[in-house]
Design a protein around this motif. Structure first.
Motif, PDB file in Angstrom:
ATOM      1  N   ILE A  63       0.831  -1.203   0.000  1.00  0.00           N
ATOM      2  CA  ILE A  63       0.000   0.000   0.000  1.00  0.00           C
ATOM      3  C   ILE A  63       0.867   1.256   0.000  1.00  0.00           C
ATOM      4  O   ILE A  63       0.673   2.167  -0.807  1.00  0.00           O
ATOM      5  CB  ILE A  63      -0.941   0.007   1.227  1.00  0.00           C
ATOM      6  N   ARG A  66       2.710   1.504  -3.447  1.00  0.00           N
ATOM      7  CA  ARG A  66       1.830   1.812  -4.570  1.00  0.00           C
ATOM      8  C   ARG A  66       1.255   3.227  -4.484  1.00  0.00           C
ATOM      9  O   ARG A  66       1.075   3.901  -5.497  1.00  0.00           O
ATOM     10  CB  ARG A  66       0.673   0.812  -4.605  1.00  0.00           C
ATOM     11  N   LEU A  67       0.920   3.649  -3.270  1.00  0.00           N
ATOM     12  CA  LEU A  67       0.240   4.931  -3.113  1.00  0.00           C
ATOM     13  C   LEU A  67       1.201   6.091  -2.902  1.00  0.00           C
ATOM     14  O   LEU A  67       0.785   7.212  -2.623  1.00  0.00           O
ATOM     15  CB  LEU A  67      -0.734   4.861  -1.930  1.00  0.00           C
ATOM     16  N   LEU A  70       0.735   9.647  -5.299  1.00  0.00           N
ATOM     17  CA  LEU A  70      -0.689   9.991  -5.368  1.00  0.00           C
ATOM     18  C   LEU A  70      -0.977  11.095  -6.371  1.00  0.00           C
ATOM     19  O   LEU A  70      -2.100  11.293  -6.786  1.00  0.00           O
ATOM     20  CB  LEU A  70      -1.194  10.404  -3.990  1.00  0.00           C
ATOM     21  N   GLN A  81      -3.045   1.316  -8.191  1.00  0.00           N
ATOM     22  CA  GLN A  81      -3.269   1.748  -6.816  1.00  0.00           C
ATOM     23  C   GLN A  81      -4.577   1.184  -6.284  1.00  0.00           C
ATOM     24  O   GLN A  81      -4.650   0.662  -5.165  1.00  0.00           O
ATOM     25  CB  GLN A  81      -3.272   3.276  -6.757  1.00  0.00           C
ATOM     26  N   ASP A  82      -5.634   1.308  -7.085  1.00  0.00           N
ATOM     27  CA  ASP A  82      -6.944   0.819  -6.659  1.00  0.00           C
ATOM     28  C   ASP A  82      -6.929  -0.692  -6.437  1.00  0.00           C
ATOM     29  O   ASP A  82      -7.563  -1.209  -5.507  1.00  0.00           O
ATOM     30  CB  ASP A  82      -8.011   1.180  -7.703  1.00  0.00           C
ATOM     31  N   PRO A 125      -7.185   8.965  -8.136  1.00  0.00           N
ATOM     32  CA  PRO A 125      -6.819   9.387  -6.779  1.00  0.00           C
ATOM     33  C   PRO A 125      -7.337  10.788  -6.439  1.00  0.00           C
ATOM     34  O   PRO A 125      -7.433  11.662  -7.302  1.00  0.00           O
ATOM     35  CB  PRO A 125      -5.288   9.368  -6.808  1.00  0.00           C
ATOM     36  N   GLY A 175      -7.555   5.901  -5.194  1.00  0.00           N
ATOM     37  CA  GLY A 175      -6.161   6.050  -4.794  1.00  0.00           C
ATOM     38  C   GLY A 175      -5.986   5.740  -3.323  1.00  0.00           C
ATOM     39  O   GLY A 175      -6.250   4.624  -2.868  1.00  0.00           O
ATOM     40  N   GLY A 176      -5.551   6.738  -2.555  1.00  0.00           N
ATOM     41  CA  GLY A 176      -5.313   6.529  -1.126  1.00  0.00           C
ATOM     42  C   GLY A 176      -6.558   6.632  -0.273  1.00  0.00           C
ATOM     43  O   GLY A 176      -6.476   6.478   0.948  1.00  0.00           O
ATOM     44  N   LEU A 197      -3.783   5.345   3.022  1.00  0.00           N
ATOM     45  CA  LEU A 197      -2.335   5.575   3.055  1.00  0.00           C
ATOM     46  C   LEU A 197      -1.898   6.073   4.429  1.00  0.00           C
ATOM     47  O   LEU A 197      -0.898   5.606   4.982  1.00  0.00           O
ATOM     48  CB  LEU A 197      -1.942   6.586   1.983  1.00  0.00           C
TER      49      LEU A 197
END
Length: 556
Positions: A63, A66-67, A70, A81-82, A125, A175-176, A197
């Motif tokens: 997480i 990947r995030l 953003l 991300q999703d 995001p 996104g986050g 995040l």
């Protein structure tokens, strides 16, 4: 008061009073999370079922990796991300799915649970919870086979909730951020959002840590319907409704009792100085008592939320000289306020505060000591009908005694007395504005009057029909059963307590439903979904006619 800045309860998707309550004996969201986490842990140990909290913990590194970007607006990166967030909460991989709305088929990137109790939507995001509705989709939606790149999350969720087969919940992954909502609450702009995040970076997986709570809020196991046809969020939101209703009911009764205390004190003080009370309009007195009480409630809300910037909360001079905290401490002390029980110390103290709120005070506009390090307290000029002197003219004619106002403040500050439980302070920081509105509207079915004959209070056993007052002679004539008479415990002059029937003598002020017909009237709290729809329709009409063009035209 927020539980954590990683979770945002947008427009009270779940009642704030329940969501933020730290109640240990009654119902609360905290207890639900704690119980669910314990159940998941036991199921994993005994049955070998995947623990959603452990699953989220196992995805922390992915997480955060990947995030990390953003700000990336590349749809491919957004989909990655999703997908990471989806896996962390146990949702199926993204595919192209569709819903039918009328004659049109709307296709989008997402997934449905089986059965279709839950829809998951992928979005680009966003930087904050409030931006989720306007976010672009990770992949454009198609309507009747044609791409619609302008479709936002709000457009797609509306299409989903108005579809022929509407899911019970919709989850948005942006996104986050992740959010959950329902068909009933999304049109009102209400949803629960989580900053995944932020929670991942902090990694607080303690029993009531924010990462543990994040798992409970958004895990598939809690949002989707299980094999037994049950849903954790359904049960949780139902409990919140019942809990909030109980809190509103208690506060309503405290306000109703306080109206009677104020009304009777005003009549007693008028008689004490030789004023005639025969022409006093009981309903007018009730209305003024309610306004006075709502002044106090207004201050309690304003002091509980400094972000409102209505009162100089936190400034020592305010807290020690004007604030309700100090006045409440005086009222709740065993020793009487200055002036004794019949004095007006509490009333005069509140009068100063109410006047400052009504007229405002700008220390820069008055002569001050130029050498002073602090220019003085600043009060905004509210200029509201609630605080205008004429709104409580009958009360202000004689004021209120320390004894009466002390009882009123106690009822508004402390929870009800219950067997085996200590009284606690009501948290106005966690009490939603909807509950305050519900209290006010529920009391619209009550009337104020000055008793002309002896009255007794009766109620149908079980409480379904409410309570009302009837002439004592009529009650005896109709031979009501003993269990119909409302009783109260009174402290006896010689010591001890005695349970007696609730009785009003001629000249007493009464604030009650006059009969069961009042309970069956249309004077009930209007649900927010109806009020918001009515207001939105009215605003649309005014905009179409050119009467208003922006929010300032309405609020100015």
């Amino acid at each position: 008061m927020a539980r954590t800045d990683a979770l945002v309860n947008v427009d009270e998707w779940i009642a704030d009073f329940y969501y933020t309550s730290e109640e240990t004996k009654g119902a609360s969201f905290t207890k639900r999370v704690k119980a669910r986490a314990a159940q998941w842990k036991q199921d994993a140990q005994v049955l070998g079922i995947e623990n959603p909290i452990a699953r989220l913990r196992g995805q922390l590194s992915q997480i955060t990796a990947r995030l990390a970007q953003l700000g990336d607006t590349d749809p491919t990166a957004a989909q990655g991300q999703d997908a990471t967030v989806r896996a962390a909460f146990g949702y199926a991989p993204t595919g192209r799915v569709s819903v039918t709305r009328g004659d049109e088929e709307v296709e989008f990137s997402g997934s449905f649970s089986a059965p279709q109790s839950l829809a998951v939507v992928d979005a680009m995001p966003v930087a904050e919870a409030e931006a989720i509705p306007a976010a672009a989709l990770a992949r454009p939606a198609c309507v009747a086979g044609k791409p619609h790149p302008e479709y936002t999350v709000s457009d797609l969720v509306k299409a989903i909730i108005y579809a022929e087969q509407c899911p019970a919940y919709v989850v948005i992954v942006a996104g986050g951020w992740v959010a959950v909502t329902t068909p009933a609450t999304w049109p009102q702009g209400r949803y629960l959002a989580g900053n995944v995040l932020l929670a991942a970076q902090r990694g607080d997986f303690s029993r009531l840590g924010e990462a543990t709570e994040m798992a409970c809020c958004f895990a598939r196991e809690n949002v989707a319907t299980d094999a037994q046809g049950e849903c954790w969020w359904d049960a949780t939101r139902d409990e919140a409704i019942h809990h909030t209703s109980a809190v509103s009911s208690e506060l309503r009764e405290s306000v109703r009792e306080s109206v009677e205390i104020i009304g009777n004190d005003v009549l007693a003080r008028m008689r004490a100085v030789g004023l005639d009370t025969t022409d006093v309009d009981g309903q007018q007195l009730a209305g003024q008592a309610l306004r006075y009480l709502y002044r106090i409630l207004f201050v309690l809300f304003a002091e509980a939320d400094p972000n409102l910037d209505i009162l100089p909360v936190g400034v020592p001079e305010y807290e020690e000289g004007y604030g309700l905290t100090r006045i409440g401490e005086v009222a709740l002390r065993n020793a009487s306020a200055p002036g004794g029980e019949d004095g007006r110390y509490l009333y005069d103290s509140l009068a100063i505060l109410f006047s400052l709120i009504d007229t405002g005070h700008d220390p820069r506009a008055v002569a001050v000591n130029p050498n002073a390090s602090n220019p003085g307290l600043s009060f905004r000029h509210l200029s509201a009908d609630l605080f205008r002197p004429q709104a409580t003219a009958l009360i202000d004619r004689v004021g209120l005694s320390n004894a009466a106002l002390g009882r009123v403040i106690e009822k508004l500050l402390l929870t009800k007395e219950k067997s085996g439980r200590d009284r606690g302070f009501i948290s106005y920081a966690t009490l939603g504005i909807n509950q305050l509105g519900e209290v006010y509207e529920s009391l619209m079915s009550y009337t104020g009057s000055v008793a002309a004959v002896d009255l007794v209070e009766v109620a149908e056993p079980g409480g379904e029909g409410g309570c009302w007052v009837v002439p004592e002679a009529l009650a005896l004539q109709r031979a009501y059963p003993d269990e119909w008479f409302v009783t109260q415990r009174l402290e006896m002059p010689g010591g001890g307590w005695q349970t007696v029937r609730k009785h009003y003598r001629p000249g007493d002020f009464v604030f009650r439903q006059s009969s069961r017909d009042r309970q069956r009237s249309a004077s009930y709290y209007t649900p927010e979904v109806l009020t918001q729809f009515t207001v939105s329709q009215a605003i649309e009409e005014l905009q179409a006619s050119g009467a208003i063009g922006c929010a300032e035209d309405v609020l100015g």
